[in-house]
Design a protein around this motif. Structure first.
Motif, PDB file in Angstrom:
ATOM      1  N   ARG A  25     -10.233-114.530  25.605  1.00 47.59           N
ATOM      2  CA  ARG A  25     -11.646-114.290  25.331  1.00 47.59           C
ATOM      3  C   ARG A  25     -12.027-112.826  25.537  1.00 47.59           C
ATOM      4  O   ARG A  25     -11.345-112.079  26.241  1.00 47.59           O
ATOM      5  N   GLU A  28     -12.338-110.799  29.211  1.00 48.64           N
ATOM      6  CA  GLU A  28     -11.681-111.714  30.146  1.00 48.64           C
ATOM      7  C   GLU A  28     -10.492-111.024  30.804  1.00 48.64           C
ATOM      8  O   GLU A  28      -9.800-110.223  30.173  1.00 48.64           O
ATOM      9  N   PHE A  30      -7.082-111.921  31.746  1.00 46.34           N
ATOM     10  CA  PHE A  30      -6.160-112.997  31.395  1.00 46.34           C
ATOM     11  C   PHE A  30      -4.768-112.608  31.859  1.00 46.34           C
ATOM     12  O   PHE A  30      -4.276-111.528  31.536  1.00 46.34           O
ATOM     13  N   LYS A 175      -9.537-105.446  39.223  1.00 48.20           N
ATOM     14  CA  LYS A 175     -10.592-106.389  38.855  1.00 48.20           C
ATOM     15  C   LYS A 175     -11.940-105.678  38.775  1.00 48.20           C
ATOM     16  O   LYS A 175     -12.737-105.935  37.868  1.00 48.20           O
ATOM     17  N   SER A 199      -7.409-113.082  38.084  1.00 48.14           N
ATOM     18  CA  SER A 199      -7.559-113.651  36.745  1.00 48.14           C
ATOM     19  C   SER A 199      -8.795-114.525  36.588  1.00 48.14           C
ATOM     20  O   SER A 199      -9.195-115.240  37.503  1.00 48.14           O
ATOM     21  N   ASP A 200      -9.357-114.471  35.380  1.00 48.70           N
ATOM     22  CA  ASP A 200     -10.328-115.476  34.956  1.00 48.70           C
ATOM     23  C   ASP A 200      -9.586-116.721  34.477  1.00 48.70           C
ATOM     24  O   ASP A 200      -9.998-117.842  34.754  1.00 48.70           O
ATOM     25  N   ARG A 201      -8.496-116.496  33.724  1.00 47.77           N
ATOM     26  CA  ARG A 201      -7.617-117.593  33.316  1.00 47.77           C
ATOM     27  C   ARG A 201      -6.170-117.109  33.365  1.00 47.77           C
ATOM     28  O   ARG A 201      -5.893-115.910  33.298  1.00 47.77           O
ATOM     29  N   GLY A 214      -5.260-122.135  32.071  1.00 48.54           N
ATOM     30  CA  GLY A 214      -6.469-122.590  32.745  1.00 48.54           C
ATOM     31  C   GLY A 214      -6.931-121.591  33.775  1.00 48.54           C
ATOM     32  O   GLY A 214      -6.294-120.553  33.993  1.00 48.54           O
ATOM     33  N   SER A 215      -8.045-121.888  34.420  1.00 48.93           N
ATOM     34  CA  SER A 215      -8.542-121.033  35.494  1.00 48.93           C
ATOM     35  C   SER A 215      -7.619-121.150  36.704  1.00 48.93           C
ATOM     36  O   SER A 215      -6.855-122.118  36.811  1.00 48.93           O
ATOM     37  N   PRO A 216      -7.676-120.177  37.630  1.00 44.63           N
ATOM     38  CA  PRO A 216      -6.856-120.312  38.840  1.00 44.63           C
ATOM     39  C   PRO A 216      -7.089-121.628  39.573  1.00 44.63           C
ATOM     40  O   PRO A 216      -6.132-122.247  40.057  1.00 44.63           O
ATOM     41  N   GLU A 217      -8.341-122.071  39.627  1.00 44.62           N
ATOM     42  CA  GLU A 217      -8.644-123.331  40.315  1.00 44.62           C
ATOM     43  C   GLU A 217      -8.021-124.521  39.592  1.00 44.62           C
ATOM     44  O   GLU A 217      -7.457-125.428  40.219  1.00 44.62           O
ATOM     45  N   GLU A 218      -8.112-124.531  38.254  1.00 46.17           N
ATOM     46  CA  GLU A 218      -7.539-125.633  37.490  1.00 46.17           C
ATOM     47  C   GLU A 218      -6.021-125.702  37.662  1.00 46.17           C
ATOM     48  O   GLU A 218      -5.446-126.780  37.847  1.00 46.17           O
TER      49      GLU A 218
END
Length: 362
Positions: A25, A28, A30, A175, A199-201, A214-218
């Motif tokens: 994106r 972003e 990435f 960042k 990272s954002d993703r 995916g996102s770091p959390e995902e």
């Protein structure tokens, strides 16, 4: 901003990248993350134009650039070796790109001054690369890459040559710079901490395949494959057999005939009788002397090693099948240290487990 559309890259019979398909994106951060040889740098070089795709397309702002040479793509790359011109000052290094493009000198000086302020080197314009630290050289390389206002900045493990403390500081600096300039950053690394921090993703790669985006959390909380679960942080990966499958949740049987429900990660089509893997992060595992009451999942275990690691005690447990389970016990549990060889129960909250496909046979 960038579309990687069913891209493959082969060198003869060797497949370096197998069917990569994802979007990046605008503005972003990435990251492409994976072990050495997984294809992440090859993927970056195809986006930059240094490698041609075997099949598929790479689109930059909607335009197919798969056969466009690097100098005609509006992207810049920062490599592991910063390649600063040693005979030029910091200002001249940063000004090299605008001058090559024929920008007038007044605009060039304005851009250089702005970029040096962004990377916090405003007072270093007249210094030479030999007078800079590793982190300062890295920031000069960033300023030189950003001064031409590219659509995207590609970074090939640019922090790998820095020591640990400086690398951690530069993660935050990168960042900050990315947010300040508002440009898409594509970052290649094998370091999980770097990817999670900045990272954002993230696209996790293994053996030429993109395992998950995916996102770091995902990626941390809901990994799609056992490889992603084991590569991102630490994970307990327990073999299981599927008893039944409901709406996004499966009932499985573990060693010792323990039965529990686990949310299904990814798109693997599980059915009753299938082999599977249950993933639980060590920080979600608790150790108790007695089997907990109620429906809380629990496995009978034997206590192995206890390893003090500062904020946590790493406790190595063994289940009925001899599989290893790691529990990170917090400081509030240090006073009640179990003894080696003692029986106990490993337990966790019902929402802590995730069901993944079976681990590949070595």
């Amino acid at each position: 901003m960038i579309a990687v559309d069913e891209v493959t890259k082969r060198y003869g019979s060797f497949v370096a990248v197998a069917w990569a398909d994802f979007d990046i994106r605008r503005a972003e951060f990435f990251s492409m993350l994976g072990p050495s040889g997984c294809g992440k740098t090859t993927m970056l070089r195809m986006i930059a134009g240094f490698e041609t795709v075997t099949s598929g397309q790479i689109r930059l702002e909607g335009v197919d650039v798969s056969r466009v040479p690097p100098y005609k793509r509006n992207v810049n790359t920062v490599f592991q070796q910063y390649a600063l011109f040693p005979h030029m000052t910091v200002a001249d290094n940063v000004a090299f790109g605008p001058r090559t493009k024929g920008l007038d000198e007044a605009e060039t000086k304005k851009r250089v001054a702005t970029m040096l302020e962004v990377v916090r080197l405003g007072g270093f314009a007249d210094r030479y690369p030999s007078q800079l630290s590793g982190g300062q050289k890295q920031r000069v390389a960033l300023a030189r890459a950003l001064v031409n206002h590219p659509s995207a900045l590609l970074l090939d493990e640019p922090l790998s040559a820095l020591d640990l403390k400086l690398r951690q500081a530069m993660q935050l600096e990168l960042k900050r710079i990315q947010r300040e300039v508002g440009i898409t950053f594509i970052f290649v690394t094998h370091d999980q901490e770097e990817a999670l921090t900045m990272s954002d993703r993230i696209a996790v790669m293994s053996a030429g395949h993109v395992e998950q985006v995916g996102s770091p959390e995902e990626i941390y909380d809901s990994p799609a494959t056992p490889f992603v679960a084991g590569f991102i942080g630490s994970a307990n990966l327990l073999p299981a057999r599927v008893e039944s499958v409901g709406d996004g949740v499966a009932t499985v049987r573990l060693a010792g005939d323990s039965v529990l429900d686990a949310p299904i990660c990814g798109t693997h089509p599980f059915a009753a009788g299938d082999q599977a893997t249950v993933m639980i992060r060590p920080e979600r595992v608790r150790l108790t002397a007695q089997k907990p009451a109620g429906d809380e999942p629990a496995l009978p275990v034997t206590v192995g090693e206890l390893i003090f690691q500062g904020p946590v005690v790493r406790c190595v447990l063994r289940d009925a099948a001899g599989d290893e389970i790691i529990a990170h016990l917090g400081s509030d549990r240090r006073l009640a240290k179990p003894g080696t060889g003692e029986p106990g129960w490993a337990t966790w909250d019902p929402d802590a487990a995730r069901l993944l496909p079976p681990r590949p046979t070595p």
